[in-house]
Design an enzyme around this catalytic site. Sequence first.
Site, PDB file in Angstrom:
ATOM      1  N   VAL A  22       0.806  -1.222   0.000  1.00 31.16           N
ATOM      2  CA  VAL A  22       0.000   0.000   0.000  1.00 31.16           C
ATOM      3  C   VAL A  22       0.842   1.276   0.000  1.00 31.16           C
ATOM      4  O   VAL A  22       0.298   2.365  -0.123  1.00 31.16           O
ATOM      5  CB  VAL A  22      -0.968   0.036   1.206  1.00 31.16           C
ATOM      6  N   GLY A  25       8.519   4.303   1.033  1.00 33.60           N
ATOM      7  CA  GLY A  25       9.232   5.555   1.236  1.00 33.60           C
ATOM      8  C   GLY A  25      10.677   5.268   1.550  1.00 33.60           C
ATOM      9  O   GLY A  25      11.136   4.123   1.420  1.00 33.60           O
ATOM     10  N   GLY A  26      11.399   6.307   1.990  1.00 32.24           N
ATOM     11  CA  GLY A  26      12.805   6.114   2.295  1.00 32.24           C
ATOM     12  C   GLY A  26      13.022   5.136   3.429  1.00 32.24           C
ATOM     13  O   GLY A  26      14.046   4.472   3.509  1.00 32.24           O
ATOM     14  N   PHE A  27      12.037   5.041   4.353  1.00 32.48           N
ATOM     15  CA  PHE A  27      12.162   4.169   5.517  1.00 32.48           C
ATOM     16  C   PHE A  27      12.013   2.706   5.157  1.00 32.48           C
ATOM     17  O   PHE A  27      12.552   1.832   5.817  1.00 32.48           O
ATOM     18  CB  PHE A  27      11.087   4.517   6.548  1.00 32.48           C
ATOM     19  N   GLY A  28      11.224   2.392   4.118  1.00 26.09           N
ATOM     20  CA  GLY A  28      10.924   1.008   3.792  1.00 26.09           C
ATOM     21  C   GLY A  28       9.584   0.874   3.102  1.00 26.09           C
ATOM     22  O   GLY A  28       9.273   1.641   2.194  1.00 26.09           O
ATOM     23  N   VAL A  30       5.171  -0.306   3.414  1.00 21.34           N
ATOM     24  CA  VAL A  30       3.979  -0.555   4.214  1.00 21.34           C
ATOM     25  C   VAL A  30       3.074  -1.516   3.456  1.00 21.34           C
ATOM     26  O   VAL A  30       2.795  -1.316   2.275  1.00 21.34           O
ATOM     27  CB  VAL A  30       3.212   0.749   4.530  1.00 21.34           C
ATOM     28  N   LYS A  45       4.462  -2.001   8.799  1.00 18.75           N
ATOM     29  CA  LYS A  45       5.536  -1.125   8.343  1.00 18.75           C
ATOM     30  C   LYS A  45       6.857  -1.862   8.495  1.00 18.75           C
ATOM     31  O   LYS A  45       7.258  -2.219   9.608  1.00 18.75           O
ATOM     32  CB  LYS A  45       5.544   0.163   9.166  1.00 18.75           C
ATOM     33  N   ASP A 153       7.532  15.284  12.073  1.00 15.45           N
ATOM     34  CA  ASP A 153       7.256  15.085  10.647  1.00 15.45           C
ATOM     35  C   ASP A 153       5.763  15.239  10.383  1.00 15.45           C
ATOM     36  O   ASP A 153       5.147  14.418   9.698  1.00 15.45           O
ATOM     37  CB  ASP A 153       7.739  13.710  10.195  1.00 15.45           C
TER      38      ASP A 153
END
Length: 454
Positions: A22, A25-28, A30, A45, A153
């Site tokens: 779904v 992003g830079g983090f990983g 979802v 996540k 954020d």
Amino acid sequence: MALPSQKTELVGDTSLEKWESVGSGGFGHVYKARHKDWGFDVAIKILHEGVCSFNNYLPHSIPFTKLCDEANHMDKASCEFVLRRYGTYQGYPPGNKTSMQHGIVMEFMGRGSLQSLQEELSGPLPWPLAFRLAHQVALGMTFLHSKNLIHGDLKPSNVLLNMDLNAKLADFGLSRVSTSALNSNRETTEEIGGSYKYMPPEAFKASYEPVRAFDRYSYGILLWSILRGKEPYPMACCARVELRIPEGDRPCCEEIDKMKLKVDGLEELVDLMKKCWHESPFKRPTFQDSLKVTEKVFSKHEKGIHKAVLDVSTRLESPNSNQSSWASNVPLQTPEQSESNDTVDNKMILSQSSIQDSVSVSTKIMSDEDKAKFVDNNRAKLIQSVTEVMAVTEELGNMVHPEAYSCVEAKATTQDKMRVLYNRTFRSGGVVVKAAFYDTLKNHHPELVERPGG
């Protein structure tokens, strides 16, 4: 490496089914998945293997413990207006069967984020819904700050929505204990949280240490985004924002100011918005003070919330919405505006009648204005149907700003890529860019723009 022991349980692959990507992003990444024992969907996540990106402004590699911090912060800040954590994930998600992955299991918000809603509607929300979102975000932030945490954020993509369009704060990857609450045990950091358009002027200094005033400024910019239904500074790159925000530049309020006397409570909310983005961190109101304003404003429109939610939900779910650009032409606002919108409605209906049940039109004798109108009127259908998005983007060349190109490239699905093109390029580029996009469709998706035999 496993996450620390928590009060919530460990969730593995044997408990999950019906995985669906779904977002990323830079983090990983979802995912949405169904928990077999619980019987409902959850969001998972998952961190990029080994590290994650700290933010879009200053990329960093962060140790795996950042995910542990996020889990702990979610537990500490759990409330009605903050995303709930159900447990921690450990397993092998789809597409990765070679190495163990770790993540956070959270409640799934069926309507996505405020950002995705804005992209779908391409215009402002009904006032009752806009005022409720402003109030619910303030409630979540008040609770967060009461726990001596800052978010760091706060922006539309981190305001998640359930099926009733109620808001909850998400993405605590940047949350940290507020340095103003640490007294003598202050922690120094070079990490600057938050997307650059929502960062206060002081945060662009290398020596800045995030405090609660960071969130208060971000809330001011977020209020503008909620009221206008779009992102601030659509064409400004990071370097320009970094230069101009400390000089006093803020989002344009001309359109909002025109409505202040027509919408009960809007003037008070706009006043709060401008106080929140004050250049001095010490003059920004606390969230407790902000709550007094948002609660009062929402109370004036609370009776209209059910109709507003139903209107938006119906338009999102209606099959007809796939063949019209209702939102890009007719902003959802109060009844005072309905008379002026009737003319737009009639024009849209006339335009749509020529297309019938298909997005196809003859490519013969079409002016640039006709091509642009086609792109506008068939937004929803084109977002669903165009698959060669990067090829189209490449062909548009310099018409796509490098920052917008990066945003398109970063999106995981073709539909999300197309939404970025519409919101970051077509909206600001006008007739010329839309006409050029139409011409690229003839090369990559002729079936969308040509009738059989046309």
